[in-house]
Design an enzyme around this catalytic site. Structure first.
Site, PDB file in Angstrom:
ATOM      1  N   ASP A  34       0.790  -1.221   0.000  1.00  0.00           N
ATOM      2  CA  ASP A  34       0.000   0.000   0.000  1.00  0.00           C
ATOM      3  C   ASP A  34       0.832   1.286   0.000  1.00  0.00           C
ATOM      4  OD1 ASP A  34      -2.628   0.562  -0.410  1.00  0.00           O
ATOM      5  OD2 ASP A  34      -2.966   1.229   1.647  1.00  0.00           O
ATOM      6  N   HIS A 238      28.166  -2.902 -11.513  1.00  0.00           N
ATOM      7  CA  HIS A 238      26.919  -2.322 -11.009  1.00  0.00           C
ATOM      8  C   HIS A 238      26.875  -2.312  -9.483  1.00  0.00           C
ATOM      9  CE1 HIS A 238      24.825  -3.104 -15.104  1.00  0.00           C
ATOM     10  NE2 HIS A 238      25.644  -2.075 -15.110  1.00  0.00           N
ATOM     11  N   ASP A 255      30.008   6.740 -10.565  1.00  0.00           N
ATOM     12  CA  ASP A 255      29.207   6.753 -11.790  1.00  0.00           C
ATOM     13  C   ASP A 255      27.819   7.218 -11.371  1.00  0.00           C
ATOM     14  OD1 ASP A 255      27.777   6.299 -14.091  1.00  0.00           O
ATOM     15  OD2 ASP A 255      28.522   4.252 -14.412  1.00  0.00           O
ATOM     16  N   ASP A 266      24.938  11.084 -17.495  1.00  0.00           N
ATOM     17  CA  ASP A 266      25.575   9.819 -17.112  1.00  0.00           C
ATOM     18  C   ASP A 266      27.085  10.053 -17.098  1.00  0.00           C
ATOM     19  OD1 ASP A 266      26.342   7.202 -16.766  1.00  0.00           O
ATOM     20  OD2 ASP A 266      25.490   6.455 -18.643  1.00  0.00           O
ATOM     21  N   HIS A 345      32.939  -4.434 -20.940  1.00  0.00           N
ATOM     22  CA  HIS A 345      31.728  -3.761 -21.423  1.00  0.00           C
ATOM     23  C   HIS A 345      32.039  -2.955 -22.681  1.00  0.00           C
ATOM     24  CE1 HIS A 345      33.053   0.136 -19.699  1.00  0.00           C
ATOM     25  NE2 HIS A 345      33.373  -0.529 -18.601  1.00  0.00           N
ATOM     26  N   HIS A 349      27.012   4.323 -25.143  1.00  0.00           N
ATOM     27  CA  HIS A 349      25.630   4.094 -25.574  1.00  0.00           C
ATOM     28  C   HIS A 349      25.002   5.427 -25.907  1.00  0.00           C
ATOM     29  CE1 HIS A 349      24.628   5.430 -21.463  1.00  0.00           C
ATOM     30  NE2 HIS A 349      25.606   4.639 -21.072  1.00  0.00           N
ATOM     31  N   HIS A 356      20.208   4.352 -21.283  1.00  0.00           N
ATOM     32  CA  HIS A 356      20.650   3.611 -22.469  1.00  0.00           C
ATOM     33  C   HIS A 356      19.562   3.884 -23.503  1.00  0.00           C
ATOM     34  CE1 HIS A 356      23.274   0.634 -19.962  1.00  0.00           C
ATOM     35  NE2 HIS A 356      23.633   1.885 -19.849  1.00  0.00           N
ATOM     36  N   GLU A 379      32.852   5.790 -22.504  1.00  0.00           N
ATOM     37  CA  GLU A 379      33.161   5.341 -21.147  1.00  0.00           C
ATOM     38  C   GLU A 379      34.031   4.091 -21.073  1.00  0.00           C
ATOM     39  OE1 GLU A 379      29.733   3.593 -19.072  1.00  0.00           O
ATOM     40  OE2 GLU A 379      28.461   4.293 -20.707  1.00  0.00           O
ATOM     41  N   TYR A 383      39.586  -2.910 -15.403  1.00  0.00           N
ATOM     42  CA  TYR A 383      39.231  -3.484 -14.098  1.00  0.00           C
ATOM     43  C   TYR A 383      40.126  -4.688 -13.850  1.00  0.00           C
ATOM     44  CZ  TYR A 383      35.259  -0.781 -15.708  1.00  0.00           C
ATOM     45  OH  TYR A 383      34.482   0.223 -16.224  1.00  0.00           O
ATOM     46  N   ARG A 407      37.072   3.778 -14.529  1.00  0.00           N
ATOM     47  CA  ARG A 407      36.241   4.110 -15.696  1.00  0.00           C
ATOM     48  C   ARG A 407      36.151   5.629 -15.781  1.00  0.00           C
ATOM     49  NH1 ARG A 407      32.365   1.123 -14.675  1.00  0.00           N
ATOM     50  NH2 ARG A 407      30.768   2.448 -13.741  1.00  0.00           N
ATOM     51  N   GLU A 409      33.825   8.438 -17.894  1.00  0.00           N
ATOM     52  CA  GLU A 409      32.653   8.521 -18.781  1.00  0.00           C
ATOM     53  C   GLU A 409      32.215   9.966 -18.970  1.00  0.00           C
ATOM     54  OE1 GLU A 409      29.058   6.698 -17.153  1.00  0.00           O
ATOM     55  OE2 GLU A 409      28.232   6.505 -19.177  1.00  0.00           O
TER      56      GLU A 409
HETATM   57  N1  GLY Z   1      25.555   4.270 -15.469  1.00  0.00           N
HETATM   58  C1  GLY Z   1      25.119   3.402 -16.471  1.00  0.00           C
HETATM   59  C2  GLY Z   1      26.040   3.385 -17.593  1.00  0.00           C
HETATM   60  O1  GLY Z   1      27.088   3.975 -17.516  1.00  0.00           O
HETATM   61  O2  GLY Z   1      25.746   2.879 -18.637  1.00  0.00           O
HETATM   62 MN    MN Z   2      26.848   5.049 -19.390  1.00  0.00          MN
HETATM   63 MN    MN Z   3      27.472   5.614 -16.205  1.00  0.00          MN
END
Ligand code: GLY
Ligand code: MN
Ligand code: MN
Length: 435
Positions: A34, A238, A255, A266, A345, A349, A356, A379, A383, A407, A409
């Site tokens: 609820d 993640h 991030d 992002d 990765h 994107h 995304h 990005e 790692y 990373r 980005e």
């Molecule tokens: N933070 C999600 C990505 O970098 O795609």
């Molecule tokens: Mn991203």
């Molecule tokens: Mn990101």
């Protein structure tokens, strides 16, 4: 803005001709015991209507004489609105959102089939709302059963994505304005995070300060769960627990970005918590930064999208060879994906209403060619996941590299003459990150 939503609908209708397109709002906010969680409109639906309520259906019927744009919405019900918020209602759908005709959502079964029976196709994206998918299929089945009587009606359902998403991929000035706003707030939050991060603080403190700024500046909130990852947590792509205490001599990977007016930023930065990179951190950081800078240089109108990733991959792989983390010939290492334990990765994107965002990256054998007003992330990362077993023909990983995750980005706008790094306001050069 209503003019712009109308232009978008006109652009779509120009492409569907004698078909009818149907779009479904996002389902109502999830309820747990609820308690209602935040509602977020479906991006296609929002792009075409600006309408921000659940239980709605938008119909675009360019072949219809009077009702080219029809909305089905929840009727006004003051007793319910007290609990669940304002509804614009059937009249509002016409007056505020410019529908040529509007109905209560309760009339869908009766009214919607009329807008389909003269169409030769239904444009509809089979979404996560299974019940509504069934509804559309049921209408279609009924129309096909009566097809012989009329000799008209949809003989196919076609996904609306391949028609609508190329429009969403190229941002208008109004969209870019919102994206710049999302970026400005996110840039400010990253700068603040770099200022306050120091050994002894907790990851969640940094997260909280950033997300506080998001709301304080009028953003809807985080665009996605913020990642504030210190030490080897940065090797979990993640990682969102954000509950560890920052330690001396470690890196902090953040991030995080906000959503403003439904548009997203992002951004990722990685920096030394105590103000100085260790030699190993610095060596890896320099590679990631070089990969990112060279990849960003490929963001040029006319270049294939894939060139961004290919460029980053080459710099990263060459760097890993130089540091002795990989051995062999660079082309071969790339072809055999030997970099994968360190870089698992893609390099970016599309970015927009979705983090995304929609839009294809490759047209079968043909490249997706960059065009002005597309926005994308760049990005790359590296790692050194603890306890990674190297491939047979690859060297053991010296423990001094273990647990370093990096990373970087940025959000990049494609322009006629090249590109603009929208997120350039957050430092990433080594001299800027060292204190
Ligand atoms: N933070 C999600 C990505 O970098 O795609
Ligand atoms: Mn991203
Ligand atoms: Mn990101």
């Amino acid at each position: 803005m209503q003019t712009e939503y109308r232009q978008r609908r006109e652009q779509l209708m120009a492409k569907i001709g004698t078909g009818t397109a149907v779009f479904r709002s996002a389902p109502a906010a999830v309820m747990h015991n609820d308690v209602e969680y935040a509602f977020r409109q479906d991006s296609d639906f929002f792009y075409l209507t600006g309408f921000n309520e659940t239980e709605a259906v938008a119909v675009l019927a360019p072949h219809h004489q009077e009702h080219r744009f029809v909305l089905f919405v929840r009727p006004k019900e003051p007793e319910k609105e007290v609990w669940t918020g304002y509804r614009c209602g059937v009249e509002g759908a016409k007056e505020i959102f410019g529908a040529d005709e509007a109905y209560s959502i309760a009339e869908l079964d009766e009214k919607l089939p009329h807008y389909l029976e003269k169409a030769d196709r239904i444009y509809y994206h089979l979404g996560r709302d299974r019940a509504f998918n069934e509804t559309i299929l049921r209408y279609w089945q009924r129309l096909m059963a009566t097809y012989p009587k009329r000799g008209t009606g949809p003989i196919a359902i076609e996904d609306s994505g391949p028609i609508l998403h190329p429009l969403r991929l190229v941002k208008s000035e109004a969209e870019l304005e919102l994206m710049r706003k999302a970026v400005a707030i996110s840039v400010e939050a990253h700068n603040y995070a770099q200022e306050i991060a120091r050994p002894g603080r907790y990851e969640y403190e940094i997260q909280a300060e950033m997300e506080r700024l998001f709301r304080l500046r009028g953003a809807m909130g985080p665009a996605y769960p913020s990642i504030v990852a210190s030490g080897s947590n940065a090797c979990v792509l993640h990682y969102i627990e954000n509950n560890r205490q920052l330690q001396d001599n470690e890196l902090l990977l953040i991030d995080a970005g906000c959503a403003y007016g439904y548009y997203n930023a992002d951004i990722t930065r990685t920096f030394p918590v105590s103000g100085k990179f260790t030699p190993e951190q610095k060596a890896l950081y320099e590679i990631v930064l070089a990969a990112q800078q060279q990849a960003i240089a490929q963001v040029q109108t006319g270049n294939p999208y894939s060139q961004i990733h290919d460029t980053a991959l080459r710099v990263l792989t060459a760097g890993l060879v130089e540091l002795g983390l990989l051995k062999g010939e660079i082309d071969k290492l790339i072809e055999e994906e030997k970099y994968k334990p360190f870089y698992m990765h893609r390099t970016g994107h599309w970015l927009g209403l979705d983090v995304h965002d929609v839009g294809v990256y490759q047209h079968g054998d043909n490249a997706q060619i960059l065009q002005p007003n597309q926005v994308l992330t760049v990005e790359p990362g590296l790692y050194i996941v603890p306890n990674t077993k190297p491939a047979e023909d690859q060297p053991e990983i010296d423990p001094r590299w273990s647990g370093i995750g990096i990373r970087i980005e940025d959000d990049v706008l494609v322009t006629a003459s090249g590109h603009e790094v929208l997120t350039a306001g957050v430092p990433k050069a080594i001299e800027e990150l060292e204190k």
